[in-house]
Design a protein around this motif. Structure first.
Motif, PDB file in Angstrom:
ATOM      1  N   LEU A 114      43.204 -37.683 -60.884  1.00 23.29           N
ATOM      2  CA  LEU A 114      42.243 -37.041 -59.981  1.00 23.29           C
ATOM      3  C   LEU A 114      42.241 -35.526 -60.174  1.00 23.29           C
ATOM      4  CD1 LEU A 114      42.834 -39.064 -56.683  1.00 23.29           C
ATOM      5  CD2 LEU A 114      41.125 -39.459 -58.465  1.00 23.29           C
TER       6      LEU A 114
ATOM      7  N   TYR B   6      38.604 -39.238 -51.354  1.00 21.43           N
ATOM      8  CA  TYR B   6      39.415 -39.868 -52.391  1.00 21.43           C
ATOM      9  C   TYR B   6      40.545 -40.703 -51.804  1.00 21.43           C
ATOM     10  CZ  TYR B   6      37.219 -37.265 -56.250  1.00 21.43           C
ATOM     11  OH  TYR B   6      36.346 -36.776 -57.181  1.00 21.43           O
TER      12      TYR B   6
ATOM     13  N   TYR C 146      40.214 -43.187 -50.227  1.00 23.53           N
ATOM     14  CA  TYR C 146      39.845 -44.588 -50.412  1.00 23.53           C
ATOM     15  C   TYR C 146      40.203 -45.087 -51.802  1.00 23.53           C
ATOM     16  CZ  TYR C 146      37.470 -44.288 -45.995  1.00 23.53           C
ATOM     17  OH  TYR C 146      37.204 -44.121 -44.669  1.00 23.53           O
ATOM     18  N   ILE C 147      40.623 -44.179 -52.644  1.00 21.33           N
ATOM     19  CA  ILE C 147      40.999 -44.535 -54.007  1.00 21.33           C
ATOM     20  C   ILE C 147      42.511 -44.531 -54.163  1.00 21.33           C
ATOM     21  CG2 ILE C 147      40.794 -43.838 -56.432  1.00 21.33           C
ATOM     22  CD1 ILE C 147      38.092 -42.500 -55.524  1.00 21.33           C
ATOM     23  N   VAL C 148      43.146 -43.526 -53.573  1.00 25.79           N
ATOM     24  CA  VAL C 148      44.598 -43.394 -53.692  1.00 25.79           C
ATOM     25  C   VAL C 148      45.140 -42.712 -52.434  1.00 25.79           C
ATOM     26  CG1 VAL C 148      44.479 -41.172 -54.917  1.00 25.79           C
ATOM     27  CG2 VAL C 148      46.467 -42.620 -55.218  1.00 25.79           C
TER      28      VAL C 148
ATOM     29  N   TYR D 281      43.964 -46.373 -66.237  1.00 22.11           N
ATOM     30  CA  TYR D 281      43.440 -46.842 -64.955  1.00 22.11           C
ATOM     31  C   TYR D 281      42.094 -47.536 -65.096  1.00 22.11           C
ATOM     32  CZ  TYR D 281      47.253 -44.248 -62.907  1.00 22.11           C
ATOM     33  OH  TYR D 281      48.508 -43.801 -62.582  1.00 22.11           O
TER      34      TYR D 281
ATOM     35  N   PHE E 268      30.866 -42.181 -58.383  1.00 19.81           N
ATOM     36  CA  PHE E 268      31.643 -42.084 -57.148  1.00 19.81           C
ATOM     37  C   PHE E 268      30.853 -42.681 -55.985  1.00 19.81           C
ATOM     38  CE2 PHE E 268      33.326 -39.719 -53.419  1.00 19.81           C
ATOM     39  CZ  PHE E 268      34.567 -40.336 -53.414  1.00 19.81           C
TER      40      PHE E 268
ATOM     41  N   MET F 153      31.262 -46.282 -56.124  1.00 20.23           N
ATOM     42  CA  MET F 153      32.594 -46.696 -55.658  1.00 20.23           C
ATOM     43  C   MET F 153      32.640 -46.725 -54.134  1.00 20.23           C
ATOM     44  SD  MET F 153      35.154 -44.859 -58.439  1.00 20.23           S
ATOM     45  CE  MET F 153      35.445 -43.556 -57.339  1.00 20.23           C
TER      46      MET F 153
ATOM     47  N   SER G  80      33.396 -49.870 -51.743  1.00 21.86           N
ATOM     48  CA  SER G  80      34.411 -49.835 -50.694  1.00 21.86           C
ATOM     49  C   SER G  80      33.801 -50.203 -49.347  1.00 21.86           C
ATOM     50  CB  SER G  80      35.040 -48.440 -50.633  1.00 21.86           C
ATOM     51  OG  SER G  80      36.084 -48.407 -49.699  1.00 21.86           O
TER      52      SER G  80
END
Length: 174
Positions: free
Chosen positions: A5, A30, A32-34, A86, A144, A147, A151
């Protein structure tokens, strides 16, 4: 994943300082990603600098020094490596709640109902935040945005699942 990131953000916004990068991660949701904290962010920023993937460039901003960062050639190679790592990986979707559900039959139904209601409230908040982010996505990169839409779909399905679990408990208790 935090290094990816940071490196990616520096590719998009070369010369940013640490706080700017952290603010971007928060603004773009972010989380929600990590999972990251301010501490884990700065730890990873420091590690990337020590490994020479990024370079600090001190600049005078008005009356104070800022530590701006740029990605190095070595950092570009690490970015490519992390993108493949990833990008080619598929993880299981899991919630901590799943572990509790394994033993739902051993738990008091009124207490299980409370837990499910907590999940519903948390999921509603996540849905709201995602919808807010998507309403203001004009500057958001297309992938994004996709994504976040994905989510959001997952959270909507989870919300429906939680509602179904509550209904099952109600029927069982009648």
């Amino acid at each position: 994943m935090i290094p990816l990131l940071i490196l990616g953000l520096l590719k998009q916004s070369s010369g940013s300082y640490g706080y700017e990068l952290l603010a971007l991660m928060e603004e773009r949701q972010y989380k929600y990603i990590v999972n990251f904290t301010k501490g884990s962010f700065y730890y990873n920023l420091q590690q990337l600098e020590e490994k020479r993937y990024i370079k600090k460039i001190d600049q005078l901003d008005n009356t104070r020094d800022t530590h701006n960062y740029i990605i190095t050639e070595l950092g570009d190679k690490e970015f490519e490596k992390l993108m493949y790592k990833y990008g080619s990986k598929t993880d299981y979707i899991n919630l901590s709640f799943y572990a509790a559900m394994l033993f739902a039959n051993e738990y008091k139904s009124e207490e299980l109902t409370k837990l499910i209601k907590i999940q519903i409230e948390q999921t509603k908040k996540k849905i709201y935040l995602l919808e807010q982010s998507l309403e203001h996505c004009e500057t958001m990169p297309t992938y994004f945005k996709k994504m976040l839409e994905n989510s959001l779909s997952h959270h909507i399905v989870n919300f429906q699942w939680f509602e179904g679990l509550l209904e099952d408990i109600r029927k069982k208790n009648q």
